[in-house]
Design a protein around this motif. Structure first.
Motif, PDB file in Angstrom:
ATOM      1  N   THR A 124     -39.172 -14.236 -40.305  1.00  0.00           N
ATOM      2  CA  THR A 124     -39.024 -14.958 -38.995  1.00  0.00           C
ATOM      3  C   THR A 124     -39.229 -16.370 -39.068  1.00  0.00           C
ATOM      4  O   THR A 124     -38.608 -17.394 -38.560  1.00  0.00           O
ATOM      5  N   ARG A 125     -40.241 -16.976 -39.993  1.00  0.00           N
ATOM      6  CA  ARG A 125     -40.482 -18.133 -40.451  1.00  0.00           C
ATOM      7  C   ARG A 125     -39.265 -18.829 -41.275  1.00  0.00           C
ATOM      8  O   ARG A 125     -38.823 -19.865 -40.831  1.00  0.00           O
ATOM      9  N   ALA A 126     -38.805 -17.840 -42.190  1.00  0.00           N
ATOM     10  CA  ALA A 126     -37.509 -18.503 -42.858  1.00  0.00           C
ATOM     11  C   ALA A 126     -36.425 -18.643 -41.942  1.00  0.00           C
ATOM     12  O   ALA A 126     -35.609 -19.498 -41.990  1.00  0.00           O
ATOM     13  N   LEU A 127     -36.080 -17.882 -40.850  1.00  0.00           N
ATOM     14  CA  LEU A 127     -34.980 -17.958 -39.876  1.00  0.00           C
ATOM     15  C   LEU A 127     -35.237 -19.263 -39.086  1.00  0.00           C
ATOM     16  O   LEU A 127     -34.189 -20.168 -39.009  1.00  0.00           O
ATOM     17  N   ALA A 128     -36.442 -19.517 -38.620  1.00  0.00           N
ATOM     18  CA  ALA A 128     -36.575 -20.877 -37.951  1.00  0.00           C
ATOM     19  C   ALA A 128     -36.615 -22.009 -38.919  1.00  0.00           C
ATOM     20  O   ALA A 128     -35.843 -23.020 -38.299  1.00  0.00           O
ATOM     21  N   LEU A 129     -36.939 -21.589 -40.074  1.00  0.00           N
ATOM     22  CA  LEU A 129     -36.489 -23.072 -41.094  1.00  0.00           C
ATOM     23  C   LEU A 129     -35.083 -23.110 -41.171  1.00  0.00           C
ATOM     24  O   LEU A 129     -34.371 -24.289 -41.268  1.00  0.00           O
ATOM     25  N   ALA A 130     -34.507 -22.027 -41.349  1.00  0.00           N
ATOM     26  CA  ALA A 130     -32.869 -22.104 -41.607  1.00  0.00           C
ATOM     27  C   ALA A 130     -32.212 -22.765 -40.390  1.00  0.00           C
ATOM     28  O   ALA A 130     -31.113 -23.382 -40.667  1.00  0.00           O
ATOM     29  N   GLU A 131     -32.849 -22.378 -39.189  1.00  0.00           N
ATOM     30  CA  GLU A 131     -31.916 -23.083 -37.986  1.00  0.00           C
ATOM     31  C   GLU A 131     -32.099 -24.314 -37.928  1.00  0.00           C
ATOM     32  O   GLU A 131     -31.270 -25.293 -37.539  1.00  0.00           O
ATOM     33  N   ARG A 132     -33.378 -24.943 -38.462  1.00  0.00           N
ATOM     34  CA  ARG A 132     -33.537 -26.449 -38.556  1.00  0.00           C
ATOM     35  C   ARG A 132     -32.908 -27.003 -39.486  1.00  0.00           C
ATOM     36  O   ARG A 132     -32.258 -27.978 -39.370  1.00  0.00           O
ATOM     37  N   TYR A 133     -32.708 -26.294 -40.631  1.00  0.00           N
ATOM     38  CA  TYR A 133     -31.639 -26.834 -41.851  1.00  0.00           C
ATOM     39  C   TYR A 133     -30.230 -27.063 -41.417  1.00  0.00           C
ATOM     40  O   TYR A 133     -29.835 -28.128 -41.765  1.00  0.00           O
TER      41      TYR A 133
END
Length: 329
Positions: A124-133
């Motif tokens: 979940t955190r990784a997806l949120a970070l990937a979206e901001r990336y």
């Protein structure tokens, strides 16, 4: 197996040497450009005798990009998501997602793929970070490359502009995990460029300033730079061989002395692979020029190149065109 991996790095560096003047400072697929106020190159202004030989990275406190890592320090993180290699993992995730018509579509694909690259507890955190990336990389598209990539002031502004964009999307810990290693080497590269371009430095002051810049690097960064320098030397040697049409025996003899027989053999295979690649690329380019896009060209593309190689074709042809225009100007 370590030796072939090393020589593949050599081959990659040979390509990088061709385009380094264009893309060394990029943080993504978009051009990065100058932004913010202009700051004079380090040591360019008049200063008391001896002051120009202070560590270059210690002098550049006017810019948040250059002061940032000195303020934060180099303590590691206990966060299992924010680890070394995080950015590589995000790039691999984006590569697997492939081309998308818009960021929203790309983010939908990331949601379906994130579990392949991150543990379930971090997904979940990784997806949120990937979206901001993704948003960060889109934002880079609003920045333009400086016209003269050997101008220290332009590069300083470019790095600061990229830094400001990164701060819009990532907090301090995320920034460090994603960009700290690259930022260290960016600051070091710019410091050396500013030293080289500073006409007020005597040869002795320049040597002292270069040594001071080296000392600012951590032991780990210094080792990485040493390895990169070795790779660049090998790439430059290969370029010289190619320019002089050196035969295989000449290449093998020189490489054996400098790198050892195992490396010389692996590099010889890389030469053959590169020659074969260029021959196939020539054939494809000629066919496209003669018949244009279509089913026949697509069939030839599949016959000549593996699926992995097909991903490199357009970039390789664009690089050829760039090199041709540069050499002709």
């Amino acid at each position: 197996m370590a030796q072939p991996s090393r020589t593949w790095a050599v081959a990659a560096t040979a390509l990088a040497l061709t385009t380094a003047a264009v893309v060394w400072w990029l943080g993504g697929p978009a051009w990065l450009g100058a932004g913010g106020e202009h700051h004079p190159p380090v040591g360019a202004a008049a200063a008391p005798a001896g002051s120009q030989t202070q560590p270059l990275l210690a002098q550049v406190t006017d810019s948040s990009f250059f002061a940032r890592r000195r303020a934060l320090g180099t303590d590691g993180t206990s966060d299992p998501l924010l680890v070394n290699g995080l950015r590589d993992t995000l790039e691999a995730l984006l590569m697997e997602a492939g081309d998308a018509s818009d960021p929203a579509t790309l983010k939908q694909r990331l949601a379906a793929l994130v579990g392949r690259h991150f543990p379930a507890a971090l997904a979940t955190r990784a997806l949120a970070l990937a979206e901001r990336y993704v948003d960060y990389r889109v934002a880079l598209g609003s920045l333009r490359a400086p016209q003269d990539l050997t101008d220290p002031r332009a590069l300083r502004d470019a790095l600061e502009a990229r830094h400001k964009v990164r701060l819009q999307f990532f907090d301090d810990a995320e920034y460090d995990a994603l960009f700290a290693r690259e930022a260290d080497l960016d600051r070091y590269t710019l410091a050396r460029l500013e030293i080289a371009r500073n006409p007020q430095l005597s040869p002795e002051q320049r040597a002292q300033a270069l040594q001071a810049a080296d000392n600012e690097l951590s032991t780990e960064r210094r080792a990485e730079r040493s390895a990169a320098t070795e790779h660049m030397a090998a790439a430059a040697q290969t370029a010289a061989f190619n320019a002089g049409n050196a035969d295989e025996r000449t290449r093998y003899a020189a490489r054996s002395v400098q790198y050892g027989q195992a490396a010389a053999q692996a590099m010889a295979q890389l030469d053959r692979d590169e020659q074969h690649w260029n021959q196939r690329l020539d054939q494809y380019h000629q066919a496209r020029a003669q018949q244009g896009e279509g089913a026949a060209l697509q069939q030839l593309r599949q016959q000549l190149f593996s699926p992995e190689e097909q991903q490199r074709i357009d970039a390789a042809l664009a690089l050829r065109q760039l090199n041709a225009s540069t050499s002709g100007s």
